[in-house]
Design an enzyme around this catalytic site. Structure first.
Site, PDB file in Angstrom:
ATOM      1  N   HIS A  26      -3.398  32.821 -13.913  1.00 21.26           N
ATOM      2  CA  HIS A  26      -4.570  32.249 -14.245  1.00 21.26           C
ATOM      3  C   HIS A  26      -4.501  32.349 -16.112  1.00 21.26           C
ATOM      4  CE1 HIS A  26      -9.111  31.668 -14.191  1.00 21.26           C
ATOM      5  NE2 HIS A  26      -8.936  32.647 -15.013  1.00 21.26           N
TER       6      HIS A  26
ATOM      7  N   GLY B 186       1.266  -1.287  -0.384  1.00 20.91           N
ATOM      8  CA  GLY B 186       0.498   0.114   0.220  1.00 20.91           C
ATOM      9  C   GLY B 186       0.894   1.269   0.058  1.00 20.91           C
TER      10      GLY B 186
END
Length: 502
Positions: free
Chosen positions: A475, A214
């Site tokens: 942005h 895991g």
């Protein structure tokens, strides 16, 4: 594991005593390094640059390590970070090709994946890097010996060469930088399974793969093979993979793995492996049967110290075989030091490089330096990747002296809105309300590692949430979410338990 630390004053006294001894004793080298991986090469080069006469030994090159083969560059370059990342890039193209259709790309006919071609390209690259590391050593006037090193005295190393002959060298200082190696659990039929070493060099691509583990290696290889078209089953003991990471991020990684078509088997181990005509029959701890072409055991690594003769020399080891060192990477034997995975501190290549740099500065640079393990960023290169720095929510609550503020932003990346891929990204900031300092950051989504490196600098500098908020974003980008999270997702009162939204 750390032993009792020397103070700066004690360290300087010890160094002075060593200098005194040097006038009476002749050594072949000022420093002899055992292991030419990332940490060993860094320590050798930087020590040589500080005027030291340096020797280093490393096992002969081979992609798959053993007790008698290795290679200059070590695990990271030859059978770890670098080749794995190459395979991650290769696997990512599968999903990119699917997504490209909605961006106007007409992909006609079959798109085939050539495993052997990628494997050859990967091998070419690690050979190139292996040669670069050798050149770096040569350019620093470090003498490289090919063979297996072992310590036979506080100031003596024996190197068994390829032809079996043994040569001894004396050194004022000896540095252990032998790294770690994969281990297999003692499950019936375990000899049929492979480790990550072999997984990077399989001759044939596995159409059916089973992964036990895991941790980050397990989820990375599950992502790699699935991205290349294999059927993948991932077995792990806990409820979620990636124990030790932020629980909210672990849950998202698990969802993403399933979303990519990986079959998850939580709280399940393997009971037996049996060779059959159709492949490898795997029986789970719940009695279920599976058949695979390859079974990968990604169940942890152990320090590579067994054959170094350390106990005979008196070097202290912990129960796992890791070399015990102080804050300066010095063992209980004043002339013997250790860095990297062999010490089992934080087992990451950049950390080994940091420890090696501190060692060279301390011993040969006249500037005693302790490695700083705060805010060490790391990434899991599953698809999409996870990257973190600082404290998880759970760790923050455990260490808190006041209330903790959690800010999160979960969204579908702009790229996915056109491609149609249903896979959310998640970003998270952990803030100490009392100081307003950002003490943890996590991201699961495309380019997470690239973005998190910049966030790590901010945390290292002690940035506050107000400073994050006052930063103008780029942005449109995913990264701008880290400076536009204005609303608290949840406040965790002092001594309370963390509560995730998943």
């Amino acid at each position: 594991m750390a032993r009792k630390m020397l103070s700066d004053g004690e360290l300087n006294k010890a160094a002075a005593a060593g200098e005194e001894a040097t006038t009476e004793t002749h050594y072949d080298f000022d420093l002899f390094v055992i292991g030419a991986g990332s940490g060993g090469v860094r320590a050798a080069r930087f020590s040589a640059n500080n005027g030291a006469k340096v020797g280093i030994c490393e096992l002969p090159f081979h992609p798959i390590s053993s007790e008698e083969i290795g290679g200059v560059g070590g695990t990271c370059v030859i059978r770890g970070c670098v080749p794995k990342k190459i395979l991650v890039y290769g696997a990512t193209y599968g999903g990119e090709l699917e997504d490209a259709r909605n961006y106007g790309w007409e992909i006609n006919g079959n798109v085939d994946f050539n495993w052997k071609k990628l494997l050859q390209k990967k091998t070419d690259e690690i050979l190139r890097l292996n040669n670069i590391y050798k050149r770096l050593l040569a350019n620093a006037a470090v003498k490289l010996y090919e063979g297996e090193g072992r310590i036979v005295g506080p100031n003596e190393v024996e190197v068994r060469q390829i032809d079996g002959t043994k040569i001894s060298y004396t050194a004022k200082h000896i540095l252990i930088a032998t790294g770690s190696r994969a281990q297999k659990p003692n499950i019936p039929g375990h000899e049929l399974a492979i480790t990550s070493d072999e997984a990077l060099s399989l001759e044939e691509f596995p159409k059916r793969a089973i992964v036990l583990g895991g941790g980050y290696i397990a989820v990375e290889f599950a992502s790699i093979w699935r991205g290349m078209g294999a059927t993948v089953d991932l077995f792990f003991r806990k409820e979620l993979p990636l124990r030790g990471f932020d629980d909210e991020m672990r849950a998202l990684v698990a969802r993403n793995l399933e979303g990519r078509g990986i079959n998850l088997h939580p709280q399940t181990s393997l009971a037996e492996l049996i060779k059959t005509d159709d492949g490898i029959k795997v029986i789970s701890s719940h009695g279920e049967e599976f058949v695979a072409d390859v079974v990968l055991f990604a169940t942890g690594r152990i320090p590579n110290t067994k054959r170094l003769n350390l106990e005979a020399v008196g070097v202290e080891l912990d129960q796992a075989g890791a070399v015990k060192v102080d804050e300066y990477s010095r063992t209980n034997i004043p002339s013997i030091w250790a860095v990297g995975d062999a010490t089992n501190r934080i087992n990451l290549t950049p950390v080994a490089l940091m420890e090696a740099t501190c060692f060279a500065n301390t011993v040969f640079g006249g500037k005693p330096a302790k490695a700083d393990y705060t805010n060490v960023a790391c990434a899991v290169f599953c698809i999409p990747p996870l990257a973190v720095v600082g404290l998880s929510e759970e760790e923050a609550v455990e260490k808190a002296t006041g209330d903790i503020l959690v800010f999160t932003s979960g969204f579908n990346p702009m790229k996915n809105t056109i491609s149609g891929r249903q896979e959310k990204s998640l970003m998270k900031l952990i803030v100490d309300e009392k100081t307003d300092k950002v003490i943890g950051a996590s991201m699961c989504g495309p380019d997470a590692a690239e973005i998190m490196q910049g966030i790590a600098i901010a945390l290292k500098c002690g940035a506050t949430k107000a400073q994050f908020d006052s930063t103008v974003g780029i942005h449109p980008s995913s990264a701008e979410e880290f400076v536009t999270m204005r609303t608290v997702t949840r406040r965790i009162a002092y001594k309370a338990k963390p509560q995730t939204s998943l």
